[in-house]
Design an enzyme around this catalytic site. Structure first.
Site, mmCIF file in Angstrom:
data_model
loop_
_atom_site.group_PDB
_atom_site.id
_atom_site.type_symbol
_atom_site.label_atom_id
_atom_site.label_comp_id
_atom_site.label_asym_id
_atom_site.label_seq_id
_atom_site.Cartn_x
_atom_site.Cartn_y
_atom_site.Cartn_z
ATOM 1 N N ASP A 28 0.898 -1.347 -0.049
ATOM 2 C CA ASP A 28 -0.131 -0.166 0.003
ATOM 3 C C ASP A 28 0.856 1.290 0.017
ATOM 4 O O ASP A 28 0.643 2.250 -0.548
ATOM 5 C CB ASP A 28 -0.898 0.017 1.401
ATOM 6 N N GLY A 29 2.061 1.025 0.781
ATOM 7 C CA GLY A 29 2.827 2.416 0.622
ATOM 8 C C GLY A 29 3.440 2.745 -0.708
ATOM 9 O O GLY A 29 3.459 3.923 -1.050
ATOM 10 N N THR A 60 -9.743 2.361 6.357
ATOM 11 C CA THR A 60 -8.964 1.006 7.056
ATOM 12 C C THR A 60 -7.583 1.182 7.301
ATOM 13 O O THR A 60 -6.730 0.222 7.881
ATOM 14 C CB THR A 60 -9.249 -0.159 5.738
ATOM 15 N N ALA A 96 -11.870 5.115 1.599
ATOM 16 C CA ALA A 96 -10.645 4.458 1.073
ATOM 17 C C ALA A 96 -9.587 4.268 2.136
ATOM 18 O O ALA A 96 -9.023 3.272 2.399
ATOM 19 C CB ALA A 96 -10.038 4.760 -0.185
ATOM 20 N N ASN A 156 -5.610 8.521 1.386
ATOM 21 C CA ASN A 156 -6.071 7.957 2.752
ATOM 22 C C ASN A 156 -6.525 8.831 3.737
ATOM 23 O O ASN A 156 -7.988 8.902 4.199
ATOM 24 C CB ASN A 156 -4.854 7.257 3.519
ATOM 25 N N GLU A 157 -5.666 9.867 3.913
ATOM 26 C CA GLU A 157 -6.385 11.028 5.026
ATOM 27 C C GLU A 157 -5.225 12.144 5.000
ATOM 28 O O GLU A 157 -4.250 12.146 4.415
ATOM 29 C CB GLU A 157 -6.084 10.206 6.503
ATOM 30 N N TYR A 207 -8.454 3.506 11.250
ATOM 31 C CA TYR A 207 -9.044 2.388 11.815
ATOM 32 C C TYR A 207 -8.251 1.904 13.249
ATOM 33 O O TYR A 207 -8.836 1.537 14.253
ATOM 34 C CB TYR A 207 -8.799 1.343 11.035
ATOM 35 N N SER A 208 -6.927 2.150 13.198
ATOM 36 C CA SER A 208 -6.028 2.159 14.221
ATOM 37 C C SER A 208 -6.338 3.110 15.299
ATOM 38 O O SER A 208 -6.251 2.817 16.528
ATOM 39 C CB SER A 208 -4.610 2.514 14.151
ATOM 40 N N ASP A 267 -3.860 15.093 20.732
ATOM 41 C CA ASP A 267 -2.625 14.964 19.905
ATOM 42 C C ASP A 267 -3.075 15.628 18.478
ATOM 43 O O ASP A 267 -2.392 16.151 17.815
ATOM 44 C CB ASP A 267 -2.325 13.313 19.607
HETATM 45 P P1 NAP Z 1 3.474 2.386 6.857
HETATM 46 O O1 NAP Z 1 3.638 2.988 8.188
HETATM 47 O O2 NAP Z 1 4.230 1.321 6.358
HETATM 48 O O3 NAP Z 1 1.976 1.925 6.905
HETATM 49 C C1 NAP Z 1 1.267 1.361 7.946
HETATM 50 C C2 NAP Z 1 0.226 0.040 7.389
HETATM 51 O O4 NAP Z 1 -1.068 0.740 6.755
HETATM 52 C C3 NAP Z 1 0.923 -0.575 6.264
HETATM 53 O O5 NAP Z 1 0.459 -1.924 6.926
HETATM 54 C C4 NAP Z 1 0.217 -0.307 5.005
HETATM 55 O O6 NAP Z 1 0.156 -1.394 4.175
HETATM 56 C C5 NAP Z 1 -1.203 -0.117 5.645
HETATM 57 N N1 NAP Z 1 -1.849 0.729 4.684
HETATM 58 C C6 NAP Z 1 -1.607 1.895 4.074
HETATM 59 N N2 NAP Z 1 -3.063 2.302 3.294
HETATM 60 C C7 NAP Z 1 -3.764 1.310 3.745
HETATM 61 C C8 NAP Z 1 -5.383 1.387 3.598
HETATM 62 N N3 NAP Z 1 -6.035 2.475 2.867
HETATM 63 N N4 NAP Z 1 -6.074 0.525 4.178
HETATM 64 C C9 NAP Z 1 -5.526 -0.657 4.942
HETATM 65 N N5 NAP Z 1 -4.289 -0.404 5.264
HETATM 66 C C10 NAP Z 1 -3.358 0.613 4.526
HETATM 67 O O7 NAP Z 1 3.183 3.604 5.793
HETATM 68 P P2 NAP Z 1 2.822 3.661 4.124
HETATM 69 O O8 NAP Z 1 2.957 2.022 3.642
HETATM 70 O O9 NAP Z 1 3.698 4.559 3.498
HETATM 71 O O10 NAP Z 1 1.287 3.963 4.282
HETATM 72 C C11 NAP Z 1 1.073 5.536 4.611
HETATM 73 C C12 NAP Z 1 -0.173 5.141 5.678
HETATM 74 O O11 NAP Z 1 0.178 4.624 6.927
HETATM 75 C C13 NAP Z 1 -0.715 6.533 5.844
HETATM 76 O O12 NAP Z 1 -1.649 7.129 4.938
HETATM 77 C C14 NAP Z 1 -1.707 6.001 7.145
HETATM 78 O O13 NAP Z 1 -2.932 5.722 6.866
HETATM 79 C C15 NAP Z 1 -0.843 4.982 7.773
HETATM 80 N N6 NAP Z 1 -0.450 4.779 9.117
HETATM 81 C C16 NAP Z 1 -0.752 4.188 10.011
HETATM 82 C C17 NAP Z 1 -0.501 4.283 11.531
HETATM 83 C C18 NAP Z 1 -1.219 3.437 12.381
HETATM 84 O O14 NAP Z 1 -2.081 2.422 11.767
HETATM 85 N N7 NAP Z 1 -0.867 3.610 13.730
HETATM 86 C C19 NAP Z 1 0.489 5.196 11.524
HETATM 87 C C20 NAP Z 1 1.036 6.085 10.693
HETATM 88 C C21 NAP Z 1 0.615 6.177 9.318
HETATM 89 P P3 NAP Z 1 1.622 -2.291 3.301
HETATM 90 O O15 NAP Z 1 2.199 -3.186 4.548
HETATM 91 O O16 NAP Z 1 0.922 -2.887 2.097
HETATM 92 O O17 NAP Z 1 2.161 -0.798 3.023
HETATM 93 MN MN MN Z 2 4.061 0.379 4.059
#
Ligand code: NAP
Ligand code: MN
Length: 268
Positions: free
Chosen positions: A52-53, A166, A163, A126-127, A170-171, A155
């Site tokens: 996804d990244g 999730t 889209a 995403n956001e 979601y976290s 925070d």
């Molecule tokens: P990352 O830190 O590697 O992403 C975190 C996880 O989110 C990865 O497992 C990624 O999948 C998954 N993901 C990304 N978009 C998704 C979606 N629309 N639905 C479900 N899962 C999704 O960073 P990244 O891969 O560059 O992705 C950026 C995204 O990370 C941001 O847009 C944000 O939504 C998310 N993020 C999540 C958290 C958290 O959950 N605590 C914190 C910071 C950012 P892959 O393993 O396939 O890359």
């Molecule tokens: Mn990733």
């Protein structure tokens, strides 16, 4: 959609992605397509190899292209990604026969205005996240369609598309929204609830025609805007408008795609 026979493959450069890319490029060339490393107005389809990244990186690097995109998952989760490296033959065959549909995903736009009237725009698939520097809490006046709603303390706030619901949303305890719903989900990040500060503790769902207004209480403090993980710091923020954007991202989906089945297999 315009058929030019030209397909652009975008990859993260991991070993497995490079191997998958070479394999896929060979099969596509045999099927009569022209495979390129760069995107142009001739491109009829973008294939994104990674997780996804990588998918998000492709969308941002190629500046939200209007031609369809399909992901091959070689990453960890691969929620956007539709096909696995093992199912490339059926993908090429179904694509050639036109046996697919297009899923249109909405994006979210944040417009930041500073005290001098200068504006910057950030687009997210995403956001959009609005938060303070390091571990400081932020105090934000929130309005919906110009109507003051609350002073948020915590925070920060996250505004997700369907889209993106999730992902980070979601976290944080936000809801999973079916991507057919054109809405914004405003999710609080560690909201404070004391006699000193009161904020909503659940997500708020907004229809596509309403925008969210955010005004930092202390304009001189640093505010960070993150769109899909890309962070930009600002001082002197006067206000931030967050709304559904006109820009959309178009994904190729095949007959077995079902959003809720995907949620089940990836999350449970
Ligand atoms: P990352 O830190 O590697 O992403 C975190 C996880 O989110 C990865 O497992 C990624 O999948 C998954 N993901 C990304 N978009 C998704 C979606 N629309 N639905 C479900 N899962 C999704 O960073 P990244 O891969 O560059 O992705 C950026 C995204 O990370 C941001 O847009 C944000 O939504 C998310 N993020 C999540 C958290 C958290 O959950 N605590 C914190 C910071 C950012 P892959 O393993 O396939 O890359
Ligand atoms: Mn990733």
């Amino acid at each position: 959609m315009k058929k030019t026979g030209s397909i652009n493959i975008f990859t993260n450069h991991t070993e497995i992605s490079e191997k998958t890319r070479a394999h896929l490029a060979g099969k596509l060339t045999d099927a009569g397509y022209k495979v390129t490393d760069s995107f142009s107005h001739e491109t009829e389809l973008i294939i994104c190899v990674g997780g996804d990244g990588t998918f998000l990186e492709a969308v941002h690097t190629l500046d939200f292209p209007q031609c369809p995109i399909i992901g091959v998952n070689t990453g960890h989760l691969g929620f956007f990604q539709e096909i696995s490296p093992e199912s490339m033959d059926s993908f090429i065959s179904d694509y050639g026969k036109g046996e697919y549909s297009i899923q249109t995903l909405n994006t979210v736009l944040a417009t930041v205005t500073d005290r001098h009237g200068r504006q910057s725009r950030h687009l997210g698939l995403n956001e959009i996240v609005i938060k303070g520097r390091h571990s400081y809490s932020v105090h934000l006046y929130i309005s919906i369609d110009g109507v003051p709603i609350e002073k948020f303390s915590g925070d920060g706030i996250l505004v997700a598309t369907s889209a993106g619901s999730t992902a980070y949303n979601y976290s944080l305890g936000g809801s999973i929204a079916d991507p057919r719903l054109k809405l914004l989900q405003v999710t609080p990040m560690a909201p404070m609830n004391t006699t000193a500060y009161r904020s909503f503790t659940s997500s708020i769902l907004l229809p596509a025609d309403l925008s969210l207004g955010v005004v930092p209480e202390h304009q001189e403090n640093c505010i960070f805007i993150t769109n899909d993980g890309i962070e930009t710091g600002y001082t002197d923020v006067k206000d931030i408008k967050v709304e559904v954007s006109d820009t959309s991202v178009r994904l190729l989906r095949f007959k077995n795609y079902d959003f809720w089945n995907k949620v089940k297999t990836k999350f449970l």
